[in-house]
Design a protein around this motif. Structure first.
Motif, PDB file in Angstrom:
ATOM      1  N   LEU A  25     -14.717  -0.681  -2.165  1.00 49.66           N
ATOM      2  CA  LEU A  25     -15.787  -1.337  -1.416  1.00 49.66           C
ATOM      3  C   LEU A  25     -15.577  -1.215   0.081  1.00 49.66           C
ATOM      4  CD1 LEU A  25     -16.120  -4.645  -3.470  1.00 49.66           C
ATOM      5  CD2 LEU A  25     -17.482  -2.555  -3.673  1.00 49.66           C
ATOM      6  N   ASP A  26     -14.302  -1.236   0.475  1.00 50.13           N
ATOM      7  CA  ASP A  26     -13.972  -1.158   1.892  1.00 50.13           C
ATOM      8  C   ASP A  26     -12.491  -0.825   2.018  1.00 50.13           C
ATOM      9  OD1 ASP A  26     -14.305  -1.298   4.637  1.00 50.13           O
ATOM     10  OD2 ASP A  26     -14.413  -3.486   4.725  1.00 50.13           O
ATOM     11  N   ALA A  37     -10.065  -2.694  -0.557  1.00 49.67           N
ATOM     12  CA  ALA A  37     -10.732  -3.717  -1.360  1.00 49.67           C
ATOM     13  C   ALA A  37     -11.500  -2.965  -2.443  1.00 49.67           C
ATOM     14  CB  ALA A  37     -11.677  -4.551  -0.513  1.00 49.67           C
ATOM     15  N   MET A  38     -11.218  -3.289  -3.708  1.00 48.19           N
ATOM     16  CA  MET A  38     -11.822  -2.571  -4.832  1.00 48.19           C
ATOM     17  C   MET A  38     -12.379  -3.549  -5.854  1.00 48.19           C
ATOM     18  SD  MET A  38      -8.981   0.314  -5.689  1.00 48.19           S
ATOM     19  CE  MET A  38      -8.389   1.477  -4.503  1.00 48.19           C
ATOM     20  N   VAL A  57      -7.233  -6.352  -4.013  1.00 53.34           N
ATOM     21  CA  VAL A  57      -6.796  -5.817  -2.728  1.00 53.34           C
ATOM     22  C   VAL A  57      -5.465  -5.118  -2.962  1.00 53.34           C
ATOM     23  CG1 VAL A  57      -6.119  -6.373  -0.369  1.00 53.34           C
ATOM     24  CG2 VAL A  57      -7.965  -7.663  -1.472  1.00 53.34           C
ATOM     25  N   LEU A  58      -5.427  -3.847  -2.597  1.00 54.20           N
ATOM     26  CA  LEU A  58      -4.223  -3.048  -2.783  1.00 54.20           C
ATOM     27  C   LEU A  58      -3.803  -2.428  -1.461  1.00 54.20           C
ATOM     28  CD1 LEU A  58      -5.205  -1.226  -6.084  1.00 54.20           C
ATOM     29  CD2 LEU A  58      -3.719  -3.214  -5.837  1.00 54.20           C
ATOM     30  N   ASN A  79      -3.055 -13.142   1.536  1.00 49.29           N
ATOM     31  CA  ASN A  79      -4.099 -14.064   1.991  1.00 49.29           C
ATOM     32  C   ASN A  79      -4.743 -13.584   3.280  1.00 49.29           C
ATOM     33  OD1 ASN A  79      -3.828 -15.835  -0.186  1.00 49.29           O
ATOM     34  ND2 ASN A  79      -2.204 -16.985   0.829  1.00 49.29           N
ATOM     35  N   LYS A  80      -3.948 -13.087   4.209  1.00 49.48           N
ATOM     36  CA  LYS A  80      -4.468 -12.590   5.480  1.00 49.48           C
ATOM     37  C   LYS A  80      -5.429 -11.423   5.244  1.00 49.48           C
ATOM     38  CE  LYS A  80      -2.874 -10.353   9.744  1.00 49.48           C
ATOM     39  NZ  LYS A  80      -1.688  -9.916  10.497  1.00 49.48           N
ATOM     40  N   ILE A  81      -4.985 -10.437   4.482  1.00 47.59           N
ATOM     41  CA  ILE A  81      -5.804  -9.246   4.227  1.00 47.59           C
ATOM     42  C   ILE A  81      -7.019  -9.595   3.374  1.00 47.59           C
ATOM     43  CG2 ILE A  81      -5.797  -6.937   3.172  1.00 47.59           C
ATOM     44  CD1 ILE A  81      -4.171  -7.291   5.846  1.00 47.59           C
ATOM     45  N   GLY A  82      -6.802 -10.394   2.336  1.00 39.82           N
ATOM     46  CA  GLY A  82      -7.906 -10.794   1.463  1.00 39.82           C
ATOM     47  C   GLY A  82      -8.999 -11.520   2.224  1.00 39.82           C
TER      48      GLY A  82
END
Length: 97
Positions: A25-26, A37-38, A57-58, A79-82
């Motif tokens: 997705l991004d 983000a998938m 999120v990977l 959490n930060k990236i998500g």
């Protein structure tokens, strides 16, 4: 890296050797790391409707000069990236409507 002829689809294999397709997705680079983000990808329309909208999120990692996707084990990093991805995706969809 761009999407020219449709979505970016990856087939990922879990620890139990199960394969599942995911659509990107991004993606973003932050602190010299690349994150994706998938969401699960389905070709059948009925399966798409049943999709829970799960977001994973990977992180891209390299091992022996090969590229892999890895889960993020650090809770603070995850959490930060998500949260960044959620905000970006919400803004994308808000802009469309």
């Amino acid at each position: 890296m761009g999407i020219e002829n449709g979505p970016m689809i990856y087939t990922l294999v879990d620890e139990e050797e199960n394969e599942q397709k995911f659509e990107v997705l991004d993606f973003m680079e932050l602190d010299d790391e690349l994150y994706y983000a998938m969401t699960p990808y389905y070709e059948d329309a009925d399966d798409i409707v049943k999709n829970s909208g799960e977001l994973i999120v990977l992180k891209r990692i390299f091992c022996d000069d090969q590229e892999f996707f890895s889960t993020i084990n650090d809770d603070d990093e995850y959490n930060k990236i998500g949260n960044i991805f959620i905000e970006k995706l919400e803004n994308m969809f808000d802009d469309q409507y």
